[in-house]
Structures are given as C-alpha cells and as structure tokens.
Scaffold this active site. Sequence first.
Site, PDB file in Angstrom:
ATOM      1  N   GLU A 201      48.579  10.332-115.873  1.00 30.07           N
ATOM      2  CA  GLU A 201      48.544  10.481-117.329  1.00 30.07           C
ATOM      3  C   GLU A 201      49.896  10.291-118.011  1.00 30.07           C
ATOM      4  O   GLU A 201      49.975   9.681-119.079  1.00 30.07           O
ATOM      5  CB  GLU A 201      47.952  11.854-117.701  1.00 30.07           C
ATOM      6  CG  GLU A 201      46.472  11.998-117.419  1.00 30.07           C
ATOM      7  CD  GLU A 201      46.157  12.424-115.998  1.00 30.07           C
ATOM      8  OE1 GLU A 201      44.965  12.658-115.701  1.00 30.07           O
ATOM      9  OE2 GLU A 201      47.094  12.530-115.182  1.00 30.07           O
TER      10      GLU A 201
ATOM     11  N   ARG B 137      44.723  16.667-110.208  1.00 31.15           N
ATOM     12  CA  ARG B 137      45.006  16.048-108.911  1.00 31.15           C
ATOM     13  C   ARG B 137      46.181  16.710-108.197  1.00 31.15           C
ATOM     14  O   ARG B 137      46.148  16.940-106.983  1.00 31.15           O
ATOM     15  CB  ARG B 137      45.288  14.555-109.146  1.00 31.15           C
ATOM     16  CG  ARG B 137      45.372  13.710-107.908  1.00 31.15           C
ATOM     17  CD  ARG B 137      45.743  12.283-108.297  1.00 31.15           C
ATOM     18  NE  ARG B 137      44.768  11.716-109.201  1.00 31.15           N
ATOM     19  CZ  ARG B 137      43.812  10.860-108.841  1.00 31.15           C
ATOM     20  NH1 ARG B 137      43.706  10.505-107.577  1.00 31.15           N
ATOM     21  NH2 ARG B 137      42.973  10.375-109.737  1.00 31.15           N
TER      22      ARG B 137
ATOM     23  N   GLU C  57      46.799  11.649-130.601  1.00 30.76           N
ATOM     24  CA  GLU C  57      47.462  12.584-129.684  1.00 30.76           C
ATOM     25  C   GLU C  57      48.630  11.894-128.985  1.00 30.76           C
ATOM     26  O   GLU C  57      48.813  11.964-127.779  1.00 30.76           O
ATOM     27  CB  GLU C  57      46.479  13.158-128.652  1.00 30.76           C
ATOM     28  CG  GLU C  57      46.978  14.445-128.014  1.00 30.76           C
ATOM     29  CD  GLU C  57      45.996  15.039-127.024  1.00 30.76           C
ATOM     30  OE1 GLU C  57      45.555  16.170-127.265  1.00 30.76           O
ATOM     31  OE2 GLU C  57      45.661  14.372-126.017  1.00 30.76           O
TER      32      GLU C  57
ATOM     33  N   HIS D  12      41.589  21.713-111.988  1.00 33.35           N
ATOM     34  CA  HIS D  12      40.988  20.445-111.573  1.00 33.35           C
ATOM     35  C   HIS D  12      42.004  19.339-111.346  1.00 33.35           C
ATOM     36  O   HIS D  12      41.663  18.316-110.767  1.00 33.35           O
ATOM     37  CB  HIS D  12      39.993  19.972-112.644  1.00 33.35           C
ATOM     38  CG  HIS D  12      40.663  19.481-113.885  1.00 33.35           C
ATOM     39  ND1 HIS D  12      41.156  20.342-114.855  1.00 33.35           N
ATOM     40  CD2 HIS D  12      40.970  18.225-114.316  1.00 33.35           C
ATOM     41  CE1 HIS D  12      41.693  19.632-115.830  1.00 33.35           C
ATOM     42  NE2 HIS D  12      41.616  18.349-115.532  1.00 33.35           N
TER      43      HIS D  12
ATOM     44  N   HIS E 102      34.915  22.523-110.971  1.00 31.76           N
ATOM     45  CA  HIS E 102      34.850  21.074-111.142  1.00 31.76           C
ATOM     46  C   HIS E 102      33.947  20.475-110.061  1.00 31.76           C
ATOM     47  O   HIS E 102      33.821  21.023-108.961  1.00 31.76           O
ATOM     48  CB  HIS E 102      36.256  20.489-111.043  1.00 31.76           C
ATOM     49  CG  HIS E 102      36.385  19.113-111.603  1.00 31.76           C
ATOM     50  ND1 HIS E 102      36.106  17.982-110.875  1.00 31.76           N
ATOM     51  CD2 HIS E 102      36.767  18.670-112.827  1.00 31.76           C
ATOM     52  CE1 HIS E 102      36.310  16.905-111.615  1.00 31.76           C
ATOM     53  NE2 HIS E 102      36.714  17.302-112.812  1.00 31.76           N
TER      54      HIS E 102
ATOM     55  N   ASP F 199      45.340  10.105-122.781  1.00 32.34           N
ATOM     56  CA  ASP F 199      46.202   9.594-121.710  1.00 32.34           C
ATOM     57  C   ASP F 199      45.466   9.125-120.466  1.00 32.34           C
ATOM     58  O   ASP F 199      46.050   9.025-119.390  1.00 32.34           O
ATOM     59  CB  ASP F 199      47.209  10.688-121.317  1.00 32.34           C
ATOM     60  CG  ASP F 199      46.527  12.014-120.986  1.00 32.34           C
ATOM     61  OD1 ASP F 199      45.330  12.011-120.633  1.00 32.34           O
ATOM     62  OD2 ASP F 199      47.197  13.058-121.074  1.00 32.34           O
TER      63      ASP F 199
END
Length: 367
Positions: free
Chosen positions: A130, A209, A116, A207, A240, A94
Amino acid sequence: MKIGLIFGTRPEAIKVAPVYHELKNNGINVKAVVTGQHKEMLYQVLNLFGITPDYDLQIMKQGQGLSELTGRLIIKLDEIVKKEKFDYILVQGDTTSVLAGALVGFYNQIPVGHIEAGLRTGNIYSPFPEEANRKLVGNITSIHFAPTDVNVENLLKENYPKDKILKVGNTVIDALYWVKRNKSEDIEAIKRKYGVENKKYILITMHRRENWGKPMEETLKAVRDYLEKHDDLYLVFPMHLNPLVREVAHKVLDTFERKILIEPLEYLEFIAIMDGAHYIMTDSGGVQEEAPSLGKPTLVLRDTTERPEAIEAGTAKLVGTKYEDVIKYMELLEGELYEKMSKANNPYGDGKTSERIRKYLLEKNKC
C-alpha cells in the site's frame, strides 16, 4: 461531465459510497467501475448503500500474485476507459485497484482524482504494497483530495503543487454518519444478534500481511493472558477469511472461554460491534478513522501508521505487536488514559467531504 469511480475492496466501497451518491444526486454522470478485488465483503457494502455497479470485473482468482493482478486489471480497465471516455477518474486509497485505475487514467490522458491522498508511513514496505501504491499514484494524480493537514504537509514535502492539493476531510466519516442516522434500530438489533449488548468487551481486528504469523500470535497471546486476569472483560474477534489468520486465532484462543469468534462482518454489523465495544485493538487503517467518531480508544497493532493524526489527537496509541508492549498498553487503559482517549476530538472530518469533492469537480468542469 462523466466520471469513472474505480474501486474494488470493501474499505474502498465504504469510502466511495458517499461520493457516488453525492455526485449522482447532483446530476453528475458517474459510473461505478468495480474490480471485485474483494468479493463477498464488497457486495455487502454495495447492497447497504444501494450501489449497482455499471461494470464488475470480478478480477480475483485463487493463487493470484500482485503482478498478475495488476496486469489483468490494467488490461480490463483500459477497455472500459476507452469505451466510456471519462472526463475524470476517481480512485480512493492505496490498493492494487487504485494503482491500476490511476495508471489507466494516465495512459489515456484522463485527469485522476485521488481520494484520501497524502497518507505516508515513510517505509515503502510497511504497509506492503500500500505505501508504494500511494507514492506511485501521487505522481500521476491531477488533484489530491487530502483528508487532514498532516496529509497536505506530506504532499507538499514531496513537492506536489499546492494548487493540486485540497484538504477535504475523510469520506469514511460521511459514511459512518449516514449509517448512524439511518440505521440506529438495526445497530441495536445487531448487538443482540451477537450477544454483546450487555457485555463489556474489547474488539480486535487483525488482517495485514505484515502481521501474519508470529506478530499475530504474540498479540493474541498477550490479549488472552491479559483477559485471563480481568474476568469482567470479553474478547470479540471477527476473523478475516485468510486461513493464515484463522489458524493463529484458533491456536491461541480456542482454550480461552470469554471470547466471541465470529465470521467477517458486514459494514453495518461492524459499526454496531464497534459502537458497543469498551475499546478497540486493530491493524486496520479505516478503523483508526472511524473509532474517534464513536468515542472508542484505539490501540494500533502496527509498528508504523500512515494516520498519525489519531495518535496526535490522542484517540489512538501505536502499540506494535510485541507481547510486552501489547500488555503494557492494555494495562494503561485501565486508568485515566481511557477517559482521556474516549473524549479526544476526531481529527478526520465533519461528514461533508463528499460535498467538497463534488464542488471541486463542478468548478473544474466550468474552467
């Protein structure tokens, strides 16, 4: 038959590695087109699985926004696709690399296989971007390789033709089984390297956003305060590289003693650390899929998940990032719930997903 396999992040590389080798080992001409959307972390995975890219775009640059990234990817990928004249293009997941790869395939009238496919949260902004990428790619996909029954149902609800949807499982399980078979000694050595082989610890990864800033701060404060009352437990946190993640991690955890803050781990190292964990807390989609194969209960640090199978199977709990909720679920795992979650069945696959994808493509080529 010539297949273009387009990918660019570490999670994508892990999940396409078994497909790449399955195709190559069965005489199919497959070209690895790497966008470089991740840098160091991506190449670690390529080295582990022995993949040498046929193309490496090294697309990332500092301060690049999504619009610029998408535009540059489309231009560069279009040049490659026109040159190679692929019979099929495969994309996985994605990311922006997936969206650009599928678009270029569509613009050149090359069928696209989406590995997927069918993951949905129902909120186009969560995760961002995504969820939108998944839906956009779905509209130009020729064959949806769906991991689970839930994913198949999602696609059917969106009116995709049934004969264009194939339930295959998730390639991440193929990759994990390969590592467990071939790297068992390395896994134990890695636990010793990080000093966790004799420790009872919680592994946390954050991690995404949408979790930057306050959500991450609340979560880490809850974890810290819980562990302050449980002196038998340690915290392991691979941080990260994003400065926003590191700033919050240090702000909340620097005064807490029983922590092991480490740099981002190579895939093999991460499997080893997962393998030794008491349980896992994460906002990662891939970890939700891998953890059941290792018998690790998982607390999902998100408000939504496109992987409800883990929740339904009982291997994971959707926790969110509010202080009180994080504490509540950590306390719940002190009792019978832990045993129940650790013994739940893995809903994501049997390690034969890549074989099913290869068989489909060969059959399609005969038509």
